[in-house]
Write a protein that holds these residues in place. Structure first.
Motif, mmCIF file in Angstrom:
data_model
loop_
_atom_site.group_PDB
_atom_site.id
_atom_site.type_symbol
_atom_site.label_atom_id
_atom_site.label_comp_id
_atom_site.label_asym_id
_atom_site.label_seq_id
_atom_site.Cartn_x
_atom_site.Cartn_y
_atom_site.Cartn_z
ATOM 1 N N LEU A 9 -9.841 -13.088 1.917
ATOM 2 C CA LEU A 9 -11.096 -13.811 2.101
ATOM 3 C C LEU A 9 -12.280 -12.861 2.037
ATOM 4 C CD1 LEU A 9 -11.943 -16.726 2.664
ATOM 5 C CD2 LEU A 9 -11.891 -16.177 5.087
ATOM 6 N N TYR A 10 -12.172 -11.711 2.701
ATOM 7 C CA TYR A 10 -13.261 -10.729 2.683
ATOM 8 C C TYR A 10 -13.416 -10.109 1.291
ATOM 9 C CZ TYR A 10 -13.528 -11.038 7.752
ATOM 10 O OH TYR A 10 -13.695 -11.482 9.025
ATOM 11 N N LEU A 11 -12.335 -9.914 0.577
ATOM 12 C CA LEU A 11 -12.412 -9.392 -0.783
ATOM 13 C C LEU A 11 -13.157 -10.373 -1.690
ATOM 14 C CD1 LEU A 11 -11.585 -7.282 -2.950
ATOM 15 C CD2 LEU A 11 -9.547 -8.690 -3.305
ATOM 16 N N ASN A 12 -12.822 -11.637 -1.603
ATOM 17 C CA ASN A 12 -13.508 -12.655 -2.400
ATOM 18 C C ASN A 12 -14.975 -12.762 -2.015
ATOM 19 O OD1 ASN A 12 -11.316 -13.389 -3.966
ATOM 20 N ND2 ASN A 12 -10.589 -14.860 -2.463
ATOM 21 N N MET A 13 -15.277 -12.620 -0.735
ATOM 22 C CA MET A 13 -16.653 -12.661 -0.269
ATOM 23 C C MET A 13 -17.445 -11.496 -0.870
ATOM 24 S SD MET A 13 -18.121 -12.590 3.616
ATOM 25 C CE MET A 13 -17.730 -10.878 3.893
ATOM 26 N N SER A 14 -16.854 -10.322 -0.895
ATOM 27 C CA SER A 14 -17.527 -9.145 -1.450
ATOM 28 C C SER A 14 -17.757 -9.292 -2.950
ATOM 29 C CB SER A 14 -16.699 -7.896 -1.182
ATOM 30 O OG SER A 14 -16.513 -7.706 0.183
ATOM 31 N N ILE A 15 -16.770 -9.774 -3.665
ATOM 32 C CA ILE A 15 -16.903 -9.965 -5.110
ATOM 33 C C ILE A 15 -17.993 -11.000 -5.417
ATOM 34 C CG2 ILE A 15 -15.725 -10.859 -7.164
ATOM 35 C CD1 ILE A 15 -13.166 -9.558 -6.046
ATOM 36 N N GLY A 16 -18.051 -12.062 -4.648
ATOM 37 C CA GLY A 16 -19.090 -13.076 -4.846
ATOM 38 C C GLY A 16 -20.479 -12.533 -4.593
ATOM 39 N N THR A 17 -20.619 -11.692 -3.576
ATOM 40 C CA THR A 17 -21.919 -11.099 -3.263
ATOM 41 C C THR A 17 -22.359 -10.148 -4.363
ATOM 42 O OG1 THR A 17 -21.460 -11.278 -0.901
ATOM 43 C CG2 THR A 17 -23.182 -9.750 -1.555
ATOM 44 N N ILE A 18 -21.451 -9.330 -4.841
ATOM 45 C CA ILE A 18 -21.782 -8.401 -5.931
ATOM 46 C C ILE A 18 -22.151 -9.187 -7.192
ATOM 47 C CG2 ILE A 18 -20.830 -6.650 -7.473
ATOM 48 C CD1 ILE A 18 -19.203 -5.662 -5.023
ATOM 49 N N GLY A 19 -21.418 -10.232 -7.480
ATOM 50 C CA GLY A 19 -21.710 -11.052 -8.655
ATOM 51 C C GLY A 19 -23.076 -11.707 -8.582
ATOM 52 N N LEU A 20 -23.445 -12.222 -7.417
ATOM 53 C CA LEU A 20 -24.756 -12.846 -7.250
ATOM 54 C C LEU A 20 -25.867 -11.818 -7.426
ATOM 55 C CD1 LEU A 20 -26.387 -15.361 -6.553
ATOM 56 C CD2 LEU A 20 -26.153 -14.733 -4.143
ATOM 57 N N ASN A 21 -25.670 -10.632 -6.878
ATOM 58 C CA ASN A 21 -26.672 -9.581 -7.036
ATOM 59 C C ASN A 21 -26.794 -9.145 -8.488
ATOM 60 O OD1 ASN A 21 -27.594 -9.440 -4.432
ATOM 61 N ND2 ASN A 21 -26.111 -7.920 -3.812
ATOM 62 N N LEU A 22 -25.692 -9.077 -9.211
ATOM 63 C CA LEU A 22 -25.750 -8.714 -10.620
ATOM 64 C C LEU A 22 -26.484 -9.775 -11.442
ATOM 65 C CD1 LEU A 22 -22.219 -7.185 -11.231
ATOM 66 C CD2 LEU A 22 -24.407 -5.991 -11.138
ATOM 67 N N LEU A 23 -26.300 -11.035 -11.113
ATOM 68 C CA LEU A 23 -27.031 -12.097 -11.800
ATOM 69 C C LEU A 23 -28.533 -11.968 -11.583
ATOM 70 C CD1 LEU A 23 -24.827 -15.247 -11.175
ATOM 71 C CD2 LEU A 23 -25.369 -14.199 -13.360
ATOM 72 N N VAL A 24 -28.927 -11.716 -10.349
ATOM 73 C CA VAL A 24 -30.352 -11.568 -10.056
ATOM 74 C C VAL A 24 -30.904 -10.320 -10.730
ATOM 75 C CG1 VAL A 24 -32.036 -11.212 -8.214
ATOM 76 C CG2 VAL A 24 -30.214 -12.869 -7.918
ATOM 77 N N PHE A 25 -30.151 -9.234 -10.724
ATOM 78 C CA PHE A 25 -30.583 -8.009 -11.387
ATOM 79 C C PHE A 25 -30.753 -8.244 -12.887
ATOM 80 C CE2 PHE A 25 -29.405 -3.996 -13.539
ATOM 81 C CZ PHE A 25 -30.523 -3.266 -13.176
ATOM 82 N N GLY A 26 -29.821 -8.941 -13.490
ATOM 83 C CA GLY A 26 -29.933 -9.269 -14.910
ATOM 84 C C GLY A 26 -31.153 -10.120 -15.204
ATOM 85 N N PHE A 27 -31.445 -11.046 -14.332
ATOM 86 C CA PHE A 27 -32.631 -11.859 -14.525
ATOM 87 C C PHE A 27 -33.895 -11.016 -14.384
ATOM 88 C CE2 PHE A 27 -36.054 -14.529 -12.923
ATOM 89 C CZ PHE A 27 -36.210 -15.357 -14.020
#
Length: 88
Positions: A9-27
């Motif tokens: 659960l914590y691994l999935n939470m971390s991956i989701g957070t990194i993914g969201l930050n990468l999307l915002v960074f790309g934008f």
């Protein structure tokens, strides 16, 4: 919930957070290269709204509130640090 399930659960939470930050960074990079206007503000509002929804879902999954707050603060700090080095 077993201890092994919490790790996943914590691994999935971390991956989701990194993914969201990468999307915002790309934008942010997109807005910088295309001379963004005020309409890009709408997309920036998507980040906090998505964070609120993720917090809700993770609370339903049984993650401690303290961990959720730490993750949220670290996510925002990580985004600010990355944006300050690469964009500003």
């Amino acid at each position: 919930m077993e201890k092994n399930d919490n790790g996943i659960l914590y691994l999935n939470m971390s991956i989701g957070t990194i993914g969201l930050n990468l999307l915002v960074f790309g934008f942010l990079m997109y807005v910088k290269t295309n001379n963004g206007d005020m309409n890009s503000f709408i997309v920036f509002m998507g980040f906090p709204l998505t964070m609120i929804y993720l917090n809700y879902l993770e609370a339903k999954a049984g993650i401690n509130k303290k961990v959720l707050w730490i993750r949220s603060i670290l996510s925002i700090l990580m985004l600010l640090i990355i944006a300050s080095f690469f964009i500003l």
